[in-house]
Write a protein that holds these residues in place. Structure first.
Motif, PDB file in Angstrom:
ATOM      1  N   ASN A   1       0.529  -7.800  12.297  1.00 23.13           N
ATOM      2  CA  ASN A   1       0.085  -7.993  10.925  1.00 23.13           C
ATOM      3  C   ASN A   1      -1.239  -8.730  11.052  1.00 23.13           C
ATOM      4  O   ASN A   1      -1.378  -9.612  11.918  1.00 23.13           O
TER       5      ASN A   1
ATOM      6  N   CYS B   1       5.336  -3.411  11.630  1.00 26.33           N
ATOM      7  CA  CYS B   1       4.615  -4.473  10.937  1.00 26.33           C
ATOM      8  C   CYS B   1       5.607  -5.407  10.258  1.00 26.33           C
ATOM      9  O   CYS B   1       6.483  -4.959   9.525  1.00 26.33           O
TER      10      CYS B   1
ATOM     11  N   ARG C   1      -1.950  -1.435   8.854  1.00 23.79           N
ATOM     12  CA  ARG C   1      -1.618  -0.019   8.658  1.00 23.79           C
ATOM     13  C   ARG C   1      -2.866   0.856   8.696  1.00 23.79           C
ATOM     14  O   ARG C   1      -2.923   1.873   9.402  1.00 23.79           O
ATOM     15  N   ASP C   2      -3.873   0.453   7.931  1.00 26.55           N
ATOM     16  CA  ASP C   2      -5.075   1.271   7.827  1.00 26.55           C
ATOM     17  C   ASP C   2      -5.864   1.294   9.135  1.00 26.55           C
ATOM     18  O   ASP C   2      -6.473   2.309   9.486  1.00 26.55           O
TER      19      ASP C   2
ATOM     20  N   LEU D   1       2.772   3.956  12.822  1.00 26.46           N
ATOM     21  CA  LEU D   1       3.440   2.759  12.340  1.00 26.46           C
ATOM     22  C   LEU D   1       4.760   3.220  11.727  1.00 26.46           C
ATOM     23  O   LEU D   1       4.778   3.866  10.691  1.00 26.46           O
TER      24      LEU D   1
ATOM     25  N   TYR E   1       8.240  -1.267   8.450  1.00 19.53           N
ATOM     26  CA  TYR E   1       7.837  -2.577   7.946  1.00 19.53           C
ATOM     27  C   TYR E   1       9.082  -3.444   7.802  1.00 19.53           C
ATOM     28  O   TYR E   1      10.053  -3.023   7.171  1.00 19.53           O
TER      29      TYR E   1
ATOM     30  N   PHE F   1       4.733   1.090   0.897  1.00 19.80           N
ATOM     31  CA  PHE F   1       5.186   1.459   2.238  1.00 19.80           C
ATOM     32  C   PHE F   1       6.278   2.527   2.263  1.00 19.80           C
ATOM     33  O   PHE F   1       6.649   3.003   3.335  1.00 19.80           O
TER      34      PHE F   1
ATOM     35  N   ARG G   1       9.319   3.796   4.927  1.00 18.38           N
ATOM     36  CA  ARG G   1       9.148   3.048   6.174  1.00 18.38           C
ATOM     37  C   ARG G   1       9.472   1.564   5.992  1.00 18.38           C
ATOM     38  O   ARG G   1       9.355   0.788   6.945  1.00 18.38           O
TER      39      ARG G   1
END
Length: 276
Positions: free
Chosen positions: A13, A158, A174-175, A191, A194, A217, A220
């Protein structure tokens, strides 16, 4: 990356305090309790995961750490830096560690060297074949140390605290993977989940952020959420597994991490069969 069975999980993160290290250490314990072998790679110069697994740096008897393994720029050299978990409990026998210390910061200056971002991947080559799971605990950064992990990893997870800054950090993580994984030579990195951590039900801001996480999200977003509870900190401070605290609330927290560990293993194609 090659088509080998995915086992290396990058935990990140862009925001500190998101529960990355707590998730790493307690997932290692949960997976070991399921009879699997785990390798924890500590990529944070603060070395909190290393300490929580019982590692102590002794300048009188220095041992290689992840810093030396990365600096060596050689295939399989991470094997020389593996230390056993120092927990006295049986699950500690199934956990190994490649520890960190503050001098890992020195590797950051090498970011501009050709091929430097692949040094961790090279160091781990063949080393983790005997493990069911490899957890790479990243610093709260998208810089060189995290990029080393992203270049070496098979998938990413994450951790996110339900607060504005942590959610924004998760979005940036994420990006970055979506847009830059190819730039670190790992275009297939995904990814996969989460984990919502440090949840406090009595904080209005947490409730507000929790409501918005599914939209951000989607499927996920894993469950259960990890509440903010004293046993996680107490076990971390004492460098012991949660169950070793011998308290009912610690056992409850260990169960949460076990459920999350089962989800992770299922995502990696290593499902756990519950007893009939």
């Amino acid at each position: 990356m090659s088509a080998q069975k995915p086992r290396r999980v990058v935990i990140g993160n862009h925001k500190g305090g998101a529960g990355k290290t707590a998730y790493t250490v307690n997932t290692a314990a949960a997976v070991a309790a399921l009879g699997r072998r785990v390798l924890v790679v500590d990529l944070d110069p603060q070395a909190n995961a290393s300490r929580r697994l019982g590692f102590r740096w002794d300048p009188a008897e220095p041992v290689p750490t992840i810093s030396e393994a990365i600096k060596a720029d050689a295939r399989g050299v991470a094997a020389d830096a593996i230390s056993p978990c120092q927990w006295e409990q049986e699950i500690g026998e199934r956990i190994d560690l490649i520890p960190s210390r503050f001098d890992l910061e020195n590797r950051i200056s090498e970011a501009g060297v050709v091929g430097a971002v692949w040094r961790l991947r090279k160091a781990l080559e063949g080393v983790d074949d005997d493990y069911d799971l490899v957890l790479l605990d990243c610093p709260p950064s998208l810089g060189h140390l995290t990029q080393l992990a992203l270049a070496a990893g098979h998938v990413a997870v994450c951790t996110v605290e339900p607060e504005y800054d942590s959610v924004e950090g998760a979005v940036r993580f994420r990006d970055f993977i979506a847009q830059r994984a190819g730039d670190v030579g790992n275009p297939g990195l995904s990814l996969i989940g989460y984990v919502v951590s440090r949840v406090r039900s009595n904080v209005g801001a947490h409730a507000y952020q929790l409501d918005g996480l599914p939209e951000l999200f989607g499927d996920r977003l894993w469950s259960p959420n990890v509440p903010e509870r004293a046993p996680v900190k107490d076990a971390g401070d004492a460098a012991i597994p949660l169950r070793a605290l011998g308290r009912s609330n610690a056992t409850e927290m260990a169960f949460i991490f076990q459920e999350l560990a089962k989800r992770l293993l299922a995502e990696l194609g290593q499902p756990v069969s519950d007893p009939a």
